[in-house]
Design a protein around this motif. Sequence first.
Motif, PDB file in Angstrom:
ATOM      1  N   LEU A  36      40.794  74.568  34.355  1.00  0.00           N
ATOM      2  CA  LEU A  36      40.141  73.277  34.583  1.00  0.00           C
ATOM      3  C   LEU A  36      41.134  72.222  35.058  1.00  0.00           C
ATOM      4  N   PHE A  37      42.416  72.446  34.812  1.00  0.00           N
ATOM      5  CA  PHE A  37      43.425  71.422  35.047  1.00  0.00           C
ATOM      6  C   PHE A  37      44.357  71.696  36.217  1.00  0.00           C
ATOM      7  N   GLY A  38      44.187  72.807  36.864  1.00  0.00           N
ATOM      8  CA  GLY A  38      45.036  73.106  38.017  1.00  0.00           C
ATOM      9  C   GLY A  38      45.102  74.584  38.293  1.00  0.00           C
ATOM     10  N   GLU A  39      45.758  74.896  39.390  1.00  0.00           N
ATOM     11  CA  GLU A  39      45.863  76.294  39.817  1.00  0.00           C
ATOM     12  C   GLU A  39      46.717  77.101  38.857  1.00  0.00           C
ATOM     13  N   LEU A  40      46.228  78.290  38.559  1.00  0.00           N
ATOM     14  CA  LEU A  40      46.980  79.251  37.749  1.00  0.00           C
ATOM     15  C   LEU A  40      47.367  80.396  38.657  1.00  0.00           C
ATOM     16  N   ARG A  41      48.525  80.960  38.395  1.00  0.00           N
ATOM     17  CA  ARG A  41      49.009  82.080  39.185  1.00  0.00           C
ATOM     18  C   ARG A  41      49.924  82.924  38.322  1.00  0.00           C
ATOM     19  N   TRP A  88      50.551  76.858  37.402  1.00  0.00           N
ATOM     20  CA  TRP A  88      51.199  76.735  38.709  1.00  0.00           C
ATOM     21  C   TRP A  88      51.062  75.322  39.238  1.00  0.00           C
ATOM     22  N   GLY A  89      49.818  74.857  39.388  1.00  0.00           N
ATOM     23  CA  GLY A  89      49.561  73.492  39.841  1.00  0.00           C
ATOM     24  C   GLY A  89      49.584  73.340  41.346  1.00  0.00           C
ATOM     25  N   GLY A 104      42.294  69.558  25.281  1.00  0.00           N
ATOM     26  CA  GLY A 104      42.198  69.160  26.685  1.00  0.00           C
ATOM     27  C   GLY A 104      40.790  69.298  27.231  1.00  0.00           C
ATOM     28  N   VAL A 105      40.087  70.354  26.843  1.00  0.00           N
ATOM     29  CA  VAL A 105      38.711  70.565  27.310  1.00  0.00           C
ATOM     30  C   VAL A 105      37.793  69.470  26.783  1.00  0.00           C
ATOM     31  N   VAL A 106      37.941  69.085  25.516  1.00  0.00           N
ATOM     32  CA  VAL A 106      37.129  67.991  24.963  1.00  0.00           C
ATOM     33  C   VAL A 106      37.333  66.735  25.800  1.00  0.00           C
ATOM     34  N   PHE A 107      38.566  66.408  26.105  1.00  0.00           N
ATOM     35  CA  PHE A 107      38.866  65.213  26.897  1.00  0.00           C
ATOM     36  C   PHE A 107      38.305  65.348  28.310  1.00  0.00           C
ATOM     37  N   HIS A 108      38.445  66.538  28.882  1.00  0.00           N
ATOM     38  CA  HIS A 108      37.969  66.785  30.245  1.00  0.00           C
ATOM     39  C   HIS A 108      36.446  66.598  30.333  1.00  0.00           C
ATOM     40  N   LEU A 109      35.723  67.135  29.368  1.00  0.00           N
ATOM     41  CA  LEU A 109      34.263  67.050  29.383  1.00  0.00           C
ATOM     42  C   LEU A 109      33.763  65.635  29.119  1.00  0.00           C
TER      43      LEU A 109
END
Length: 195
Positions: free
Chosen positions: A13-18, A45-46, A147-152
């Motif tokens: 949810l917060f950026g690219e993962l690799r 990754w981001g 982080g998910v609580v804040f994001h939602l």
Amino acid sequence: MISILKIREQFSLFGELRPQPRTAWTGEIPLPESLAEFYEQIGPWGETYHENIGPVGITLSETAISFPPLLRLWKLQAGYRWDASNGQRVADWRDEWLVIADLNADPFILDAQTGQILFARHGEGAWNAHELAPDLLTFVATAAAIGVVFHLADGDLRNDEWELKPEYRAAAILQAAQVLGDQAEAESFFEALEG
């Protein structure tokens, strides 16, 4: 039980993962196994804003917890393990400590001997690190849940005075408690993020 797939989904949810192989590690000390697995399986990754800088890692929403990509992790040690201005080793930084993420320059530290995640505040004159989580996986799962609580919450997270609304604080602590299995530990974890 903590699920790598769930953490990966939350982190995405917060950026690219690799997936990042151990060979991307540029450090002068061995890469701890738990950290190698974190980068191989979750791999923050981001974005890449400038090609000469490369990926910047990800920040878990309003928690402000930032995770660098593995290729930048050793550089993150500057200012903690060694003095960034002169390269001299910091006397009270332990050999087994490795900064894995930060919160506005306050380091989250993997203790390579115990596997615990420690947290310390910068600018106190000495590194007074205390245990925040029993291991890396528990730490990232708890941070991701908050982080998910804040994001939602989106734009509703804070009131007009820019304070975190009580209902989101309570929801974040509840989610942390579900990971940690203990309300008091969840409150302590969250209070560390609040400063």
